[in-house]
Design a protein around this motif. Structure first.
Motif, mmCIF file in Angstrom:
data_model
loop_
_atom_site.group_PDB
_atom_site.id
_atom_site.type_symbol
_atom_site.label_atom_id
_atom_site.label_comp_id
_atom_site.label_asym_id
_atom_site.label_seq_id
_atom_site.Cartn_x
_atom_site.Cartn_y
_atom_site.Cartn_z
ATOM 1 N N ARG A 107 0.807 -1.221 0.000
ATOM 2 C CA ARG A 107 0.000 0.000 0.000
ATOM 3 C C ARG A 107 0.838 1.268 0.000
ATOM 4 N NH1 ARG A 107 -1.192 1.844 5.400
ATOM 5 N NH2 ARG A 107 -0.218 0.536 6.998
ATOM 6 N N TYR A 108 2.162 1.119 0.162
ATOM 7 C CA TYR A 108 3.047 2.280 0.122
ATOM 8 C C TYR A 108 3.627 2.501 -1.279
ATOM 9 C CZ TYR A 108 2.820 1.621 5.165
ATOM 10 O OH TYR A 108 2.369 1.463 6.462
ATOM 11 N N GLY A 109 2.994 1.898 -2.275
ATOM 12 C CA GLY A 109 3.506 1.956 -3.636
ATOM 13 C C GLY A 109 3.673 3.355 -4.178
ATOM 14 N N ARG A 110 2.700 4.218 -3.959
ATOM 15 C CA ARG A 110 2.781 5.582 -4.494
ATOM 16 C C ARG A 110 4.025 6.304 -3.965
ATOM 17 N NH1 ARG A 110 -1.307 9.424 -5.998
ATOM 18 N NH2 ARG A 110 -2.921 8.044 -5.171
ATOM 19 N N ALA A 111 4.263 6.214 -2.651
ATOM 20 C CA ALA A 111 5.411 6.886 -2.047
ATOM 21 C C ALA A 111 6.724 6.302 -2.558
ATOM 22 C CB ALA A 111 5.345 6.786 -0.527
ATOM 23 N N CYS A 112 6.791 4.978 -2.672
ATOM 24 C CA CYS A 112 8.025 4.328 -3.119
ATOM 25 C C CYS A 112 8.325 4.645 -4.574
ATOM 26 C CB CYS A 112 7.926 2.818 -2.900
ATOM 27 S SG CYS A 112 7.889 2.325 -1.160
ATOM 28 N N ILE A 113 7.291 4.623 -5.405
ATOM 29 C CA ILE A 113 7.477 4.968 -6.823
ATOM 30 C C ILE A 113 7.930 6.420 -6.935
ATOM 31 C CG2 ILE A 113 6.270 5.326 -9.020
ATOM 32 C CD1 ILE A 113 4.469 2.900 -8.133
ATOM 33 N N GLY A 114 7.317 7.300 -6.152
ATOM 34 C CA GLY A 114 7.727 8.696 -6.141
ATOM 35 C C GLY A 114 9.187 8.861 -5.745
ATOM 36 N N LEU A 115 9.644 8.066 -4.754
ATOM 37 C CA LEU A 115 11.040 8.127 -4.320
ATOM 38 C C LEU A 115 11.974 7.741 -5.461
ATOM 39 C CD1 LEU A 115 13.295 8.365 -2.211
ATOM 40 C CD2 LEU A 115 12.786 6.004 -1.525
ATOM 41 N N PHE A 116 11.639 6.687 -6.201
ATOM 42 C CA PHE A 116 12.507 6.266 -7.306
ATOM 43 C C PHE A 116 12.491 7.287 -8.442
ATOM 44 C CE2 PHE A 116 12.457 2.108 -5.233
ATOM 45 C CZ PHE A 116 13.795 1.763 -5.372
ATOM 46 N N TYR A 117 11.376 7.962 -8.635
ATOM 47 C CA TYR A 117 11.364 9.025 -9.642
ATOM 48 C C TYR A 117 12.224 10.208 -9.200
ATOM 49 C CZ TYR A 117 7.693 6.768 -12.436
ATOM 50 O OH TYR A 117 6.975 5.908 -13.240
ATOM 51 N N VAL A 118 12.255 10.503 -7.901
ATOM 52 C CA VAL A 118 13.148 11.551 -7.383
ATOM 53 C C VAL A 118 14.598 11.164 -7.632
ATOM 54 C CG1 VAL A 118 14.000 12.666 -5.283
ATOM 55 C CG2 VAL A 118 11.539 12.447 -5.662
#
Length: 304
Positions: A225-236
């Motif tokens: 459920r933390y996918g959005r935050a983790c994906i955002g981190l990798f995009y950063v």
């Protein structure tokens, strides 16, 4: 009461140009090579083109552009064949992949192996057009191509291995044009890996229920459920690596403008992610073709 129909998540679309225009004997091999779904080819090509532009500090030689484009096409297709051979016993139980040529019985495993040999032979023929150092770099990617399909059995990070293999052409471009691979080029490659972990995780959420049932692993299952935050981190991490890499490679100020545009596009993707809606995530995965286009454009304007 209106009943919403369940979206068709299969990646084989009956009645498409493959069914309409190709002889029946050709159709399974076209689909095995993913020529009917060229998104993976574009996602391989654009980072490679960006590296060619940066290494050439302008528009690359047409011969080099042709060789690397054909190489990306052939190796992406060969990688897809390796993947389907390795996953043939799983794909029939996954909604998205159940109609692929091997699980649906359109061709046998031995035929797929012969096709793979032909693909690799064609890719190997391109080595004659490269410098010895670029050939050595090219050969080094083969272990990743064959290891990736097995990764989902023992690690949650198959997307990282795929990203390294998918974007290997970026390292080859520098080896071919400059005769060495500078730190900035390695950072650009690392940024592409982080980008692929991000967008391929979005893609993996399409299969998360089936993969969990089959006890397969992926970053989507790991992030949950933390996918959005983790994906955002990798995009950063992607933007950071591409920005620093471009700086080390001598990109001019317009390159920074290109990075800002890519940042806005990736931020929009993160904002739109809906872990409960696979059809939305699949469209966001496709939106990364534009990210690749923007990267190549940023590299080009960065050489002005």
């Amino acid at each position: 009461m209106t009943t919403l129909s369940r979206p068709d998540l299969s990646d084989i679309h009956r009645g498409d140009w493959v069914d309409r225009r190709l002889p029946p004997a050709w159709r399974p091999y076209t689909r095995l090579a993913r020529l009917d779904r060229p998104v993976g080819i574009w996602l391989t090509l654009f980072p490679c083109w960006a590296a060619l532009i940066q290494a050439s500090h302008g528009f690359p030689d047409l011969r080099q552009l042709a060789v690397f484009s054909l190489g990306a096409l052939l190796m992406r297709s060969a990688g897809a064949t390796v993947n389907d051979i390795a996953d043939r016993r799983f794909d029939g139980h996954v909604e998205r992949t159940r109609f692929r040529p091997l699980p649906s019985g359109q061709i046998g495993t031995s035929q797929a192996f012969v096709f793979l040999v032909v693909q690799l032979a064609l890719a190997a023929s391109l080595l004659f057009f490269l410098t010895p150092y670029a050939r050595l770099i090219a050969i080094c990617v083969l272990p990743l191509v064959f290891i990736y399909p097995l990764c989902k059995r023992f690690t949650h990070w198959p997307q990282a291995v795929l990203g390294a293999a998918f974007n290997w052409g970026m390292l080859m471009a520098w080896a071919e044009i400059s005769g060495h691979v500078p730190v900035g080029a390695v950072l650009m490659w690392a940024g592409a890996i982080a980008w692929q972990i991000g967008y391929d995780t979005v893609y993996a959420y399409v299969d998360v229920k089936d993969d969990s049932r089959l006890r397969l692993k992926s970053t989507a299952i790991l992030f949950g459920r933390y996918g959005r935050a983790c994906i955002g981190l990798f995009y950063v991490l992607t933007i950071a690596a591409w920005s620093l890499g471009g700086c080390l490679l001598g990109m001019s100020l317009p390159y920074a403008i290109g990075m800002l545009v890519i940042t806005a596009h990736l931020a929009w993707q993160v904002w739109r992610i809906d872990l409960a809606r696979p059809e939305v995530n699949y469209r966001l995965f496709l939106a990364n073709i534009l990210t690749g286009v923007l990267l190549a454009c940023a590299a080009f304007i960065g050489t002005w």
